[in-house]
Design a protein around this motif. Structure first.
Motif, PDB file in Angstrom:
ATOM      1  N   LEU A 199      38.042 -16.168   1.420  1.00  0.00           N
ATOM      2  CA  LEU A 199      38.557 -14.836   1.730  1.00  0.00           C
ATOM      3  C   LEU A 199      37.475 -13.774   1.561  1.00  0.00           C
ATOM      4  O   LEU A 199      37.363 -12.851   2.364  1.00  0.00           O
ATOM      5  CB  LEU A 199      39.760 -14.513   0.837  1.00  0.00           C
ATOM      6  N   LYS A 200      36.661 -13.915   0.524  1.00  0.00           N
ATOM      7  CA  LYS A 200      35.580 -12.954   0.304  1.00  0.00           C
ATOM      8  C   LYS A 200      34.530 -13.052   1.413  1.00  0.00           C
ATOM      9  O   LYS A 200      33.985 -12.041   1.849  1.00  0.00           O
ATOM     10  CB  LYS A 200      34.939 -13.190  -1.060  1.00  0.00           C
ATOM     11  N   GLU A 201      34.253 -14.274   1.829  1.00  0.00           N
ATOM     12  CA  GLU A 201      33.297 -14.458   2.910  1.00  0.00           C
ATOM     13  C   GLU A 201      33.812 -13.863   4.216  1.00  0.00           C
ATOM     14  O   GLU A 201      33.062 -13.246   4.969  1.00  0.00           O
ATOM     15  CB  GLU A 201      32.991 -15.945   3.093  1.00  0.00           C
ATOM     16  N   ILE A 202      35.103 -14.045   4.482  1.00  0.00           N
ATOM     17  CA  ILE A 202      35.707 -13.479   5.688  1.00  0.00           C
ATOM     18  C   ILE A 202      35.620 -11.956   5.659  1.00  0.00           C
ATOM     19  O   ILE A 202      35.291 -11.316   6.664  1.00  0.00           O
ATOM     20  CB  ILE A 202      37.171 -13.931   5.830  1.00  0.00           C
ATOM     21  N   ALA A 203      35.906 -11.378   4.500  1.00  0.00           N
ATOM     22  CA  ALA A 203      35.834  -9.915   4.373  1.00  0.00           C
ATOM     23  C   ALA A 203      34.410  -9.414   4.591  1.00  0.00           C
ATOM     24  O   ALA A 203      34.186  -8.400   5.252  1.00  0.00           O
ATOM     25  CB  ALA A 203      36.344  -9.494   2.991  1.00  0.00           C
ATOM     26  N   LEU A 204      33.431 -10.146   4.032  1.00  0.00           N
ATOM     27  CA  LEU A 204      32.032  -9.747   4.214  1.00  0.00           C
ATOM     28  C   LEU A 204      31.620  -9.863   5.674  1.00  0.00           C
ATOM     29  O   LEU A 204      30.930  -8.979   6.215  1.00  0.00           O
ATOM     30  CB  LEU A 204      31.127 -10.605   3.339  1.00  0.00           C
ATOM     31  N   ILE A 205      32.013 -10.950   6.322  1.00  0.00           N
ATOM     32  CA  ILE A 205      31.702 -11.132   7.742  1.00  0.00           C
ATOM     33  C   ILE A 205      32.289  -9.989   8.568  1.00  0.00           C
ATOM     34  O   ILE A 205      31.640  -9.464   9.483  1.00  0.00           O
ATOM     35  CB  ILE A 205      32.231 -12.492   8.246  1.00  0.00           C
ATOM     36  N   PHE A 206      33.504  -9.586   8.246  1.00  0.00           N
ATOM     37  CA  PHE A 206      34.147  -8.487   8.979  1.00  0.00           C
ATOM     38  C   PHE A 206      33.350  -7.191   8.835  1.00  0.00           C
ATOM     39  O   PHE A 206      33.111  -6.469   9.818  1.00  0.00           O
ATOM     40  CB  PHE A 206      35.569  -8.282   8.474  1.00  0.00           C
TER      41      PHE A 206
ATOM     42  N   ALA B  84      35.680  -6.910  -4.913  1.00  0.00           N
ATOM     43  CA  ALA B  84      34.537  -7.645  -5.463  1.00  0.00           C
ATOM     44  C   ALA B  84      34.040  -8.687  -4.478  1.00  0.00           C
ATOM     45  O   ALA B  84      34.138  -9.885  -4.686  1.00  0.00           O
ATOM     46  CB  ALA B  84      34.921  -8.298  -6.781  1.00  0.00           C
ATOM     47  N   LEU B  85      33.484  -8.205  -3.391  1.00  0.00           N
ATOM     48  CA  LEU B  85      33.020  -9.123  -2.346  1.00  0.00           C
ATOM     49  C   LEU B  85      31.723  -9.816  -2.714  1.00  0.00           C
ATOM     50  O   LEU B  85      31.369 -10.827  -2.124  1.00  0.00           O
ATOM     51  CB  LEU B  85      32.809  -8.361  -1.031  1.00  0.00           C
ATOM     52  N   ASN B  86      31.024  -9.293  -3.718  1.00  0.00           N
ATOM     53  CA  ASN B  86      29.730  -9.864  -4.036  1.00  0.00           C
ATOM     54  C   ASN B  86      29.802 -11.058  -4.967  1.00  0.00           C
ATOM     55  O   ASN B  86      28.789 -11.678  -5.259  1.00  0.00           O
ATOM     56  CB  ASN B  86      28.817  -8.792  -4.645  1.00  0.00           C
ATOM     57  N   ASP B  87      30.971 -11.410  -5.450  1.00  0.00           N
ATOM     58  CA  ASP B  87      31.105 -12.569  -6.324  1.00  0.00           C
ATOM     59  C   ASP B  87      31.435 -13.790  -5.493  1.00  0.00           C
ATOM     60  O   ASP B  87      32.580 -14.035  -5.147  1.00  0.00           O
ATOM     61  CB  ASP B  87      32.197 -12.297  -7.364  1.00  0.00           C
ATOM     62  N   PHE B  88      30.410 -14.598  -5.202  1.00  0.00           N
ATOM     63  CA  PHE B  88      30.602 -15.802  -4.400  1.00  0.00           C
ATOM     64  C   PHE B  88      30.532 -17.072  -5.264  1.00  0.00           C
ATOM     65  O   PHE B  88      30.456 -18.166  -4.751  1.00  0.00           O
ATOM     66  CB  PHE B  88      29.528 -15.884  -3.298  1.00  0.00           C
ATOM     67  N   SER B  89      30.565 -16.880  -6.547  1.00  0.00           N
ATOM     68  CA  SER B  89      30.359 -18.011  -7.435  1.00  0.00           C
ATOM     69  C   SER B  89      31.651 -18.620  -7.947  1.00  0.00           C
ATOM     70  O   SER B  89      31.634 -19.579  -8.692  1.00  0.00           O
ATOM     71  CB  SER B  89      29.497 -17.579  -8.627  1.00  0.00           C
TER      72      SER B  89
END
Length: 411
Positions: free
Chosen positions: A20-27, A6-11
């Motif tokens: 961690l989600k931001e790092i995964a998205l950047i990768f 669930a990388l799209n949940d930034f809230s």
């Protein structure tokens, strides 16, 4: 059935989880950017082999590169009419699939014109793909984090140089210059799999309809907030990247007698330096401001540009040092310029802004490469007029300084 990631949940309120989600998205975005950059850059060290294989002149080789960026620009421009009406992930998967097809066509091409058409086909989808990466960055990261996020995605440029160029030279020496394109096909396939399973979806714009697309696009293009970023990024393109880099391997090969291994080493050092410098530049941007960092990099980048194009070297180690500084500062400056421009675009029209801007930037790159190819020529086994390219790059660099001040007033 749960989503893979669930990388799209930034809230979420959990800061560590968000990180961690931001790092995964950047990768993931870096992987996509990597495929585009390595596809473009792999042809640069193969320049002498391609010219020999097709029996073409430097300006005809330059046309292959400029045609790639030209079709990328045209495709990017037309995609701006509807790009905000589609989910970013679906658009990326579409582009990645046909980008992979372009690698197949490049591998099987057996004539100069067939190869050029294959590169044009690949560039058409690669340009839109790279624009979508920048759109993701602008939509998923706040301005406070945009500098660092962009810098880490742009690490893909350094990684493509470090891994791609030596590998291209090795495969070219052992299996022929076409074999690197088969390797690219495999890399593209892996990235498609990663994108399909792990890249988050985004919401389609609800404000764009078929009836008002042309009006919206016209308002974007005629906006002062759009015109100056376009001029700025076009000048950056002429400041060295598209003017010097396409012919750098041919220049050091003919004028400094670099072997293919030494050319690979030149790109490796440049990419390695960019790999370490870009994250530092991203941190400095977020700490000291986009304009301040860009102006500093812009001034300093004149030094290796001047040395590389106007001062003859007899020592290959000295040449390697200068090319490393040139490559490192060029990519760092480009990254800081992208961050400066990306922050200016309003969120409701960011897709159109970034896509059209990227298209015109690619068009400027195509023009820069084509013009450079006409300026330089071979005489007595030497590449001549390379110093003229340096003068063009320095003039564009100086004008960029004034354009940066105008952009800062708009922000």
């Amino acid at each position: 059935m749960s989503s893979p990631v669930a990388l799209n949940d930034f809230s979420t309120k959990d800061e560590s989880s968000t990180t961690l989600k931001e790092i995964a998205l950047i990768f993931l975005l870096a992987c996509i950017q990597f495929t585009f950059v390595i596809d473009y850059i792999v042809i640069l060290p193969l320049g002498p082999e391609i010219m020999k294989s097709f029996q073409i002149r430097p300006d005809e080789y330059g046309l292959i590169i400029s045609a790639y960026t030209l079709t990328a620009a045209i495709a990017g421009f037309f995609s701006s009419f509807f790009i905000d009406r589609f989910d970013r992930k679906q658009a990326l998967l579409f582009c990645l699939f046909y980008f992979l097809t372009g690698s197949i066509l490049s591998y099987i091409a057996n004539t100069y014109y067939f190869f050029m058409l294959a590169r044009m086909f690949t560039g058409a989808f690669g340009g839109v793909m790279s624009s979508l990466v920048m759109i993701y960055l602008g939509e998923k990261f706040s301005l406070k984090k945009l500098g660092v996020a962009t810098s880490f995605v742009m690490i893909a440029n350094g990684m493509a140089t470090i891994a791609g160029v030596p590998a291209a030279v090795y495969f070219s020496d052992h299996y022929g210059w076409k074999f690197p394109f088969m390797v690219l096909l495999c890399i593209n396939f892996i990235v498609i799999i990663l994108t399909y399973f792990f890249l988050p979806k985004t919401q389609k714009s609800s404000t764009i309809t078929r009836s008002n697309v042309s009006g919206k696009l016209r308002s974007v293009v005629l906006s002062a907030n759009f015109i100056w970023p376009v001029i700025f990024m076009s000048l950056l393109t002429f400041a060295g990247g598209a003017t010097i880099l396409p012919f750098l391997s041919a220049f050091v090969s003919t004028n400094f007698y670099f072997s293919t291994e030494e050319i690979a080493l030149m790109f490796f050092y440049g990419g390695l330096a960019a790999l370490f410098v870009n994250p530092i530049v991203g941190y400095l941007i977020d700490k000291f401001g986009k304009q301040n960092v860009f102006l500093l990099l812009n001034f300093v980048s004149i030094i290796p540009l001047l040395l590389l194009t106007t001062f003859p070297f007899t020592e290959k180690n000295a040449t390697l040092l200068v090319t490393t500084l040139f490559w490192c500062l060029s990519t760092a400056r480009q990254m800081s310029g992208l961050t400066l421009v990306n922050s200016l675009f309003p969120s409701e029209h960011r897709g159109r802004f970034i896509t059209i801007n990227s298209s015109i930037q690619l068009l400027a790159g195509s023009a820069a490469t084509a013009i450079s190819g006409k300026i330089i020529y071979t005489e007595e086994n030497l590449l001549c007029n390379f110093d003229v390219l340096g003068v063009i790059g320095i003039c564009a660099t100086i004008i960029c300084i004034f354009a940066a001040f105008i952009l800062e007033e708009q922000s």
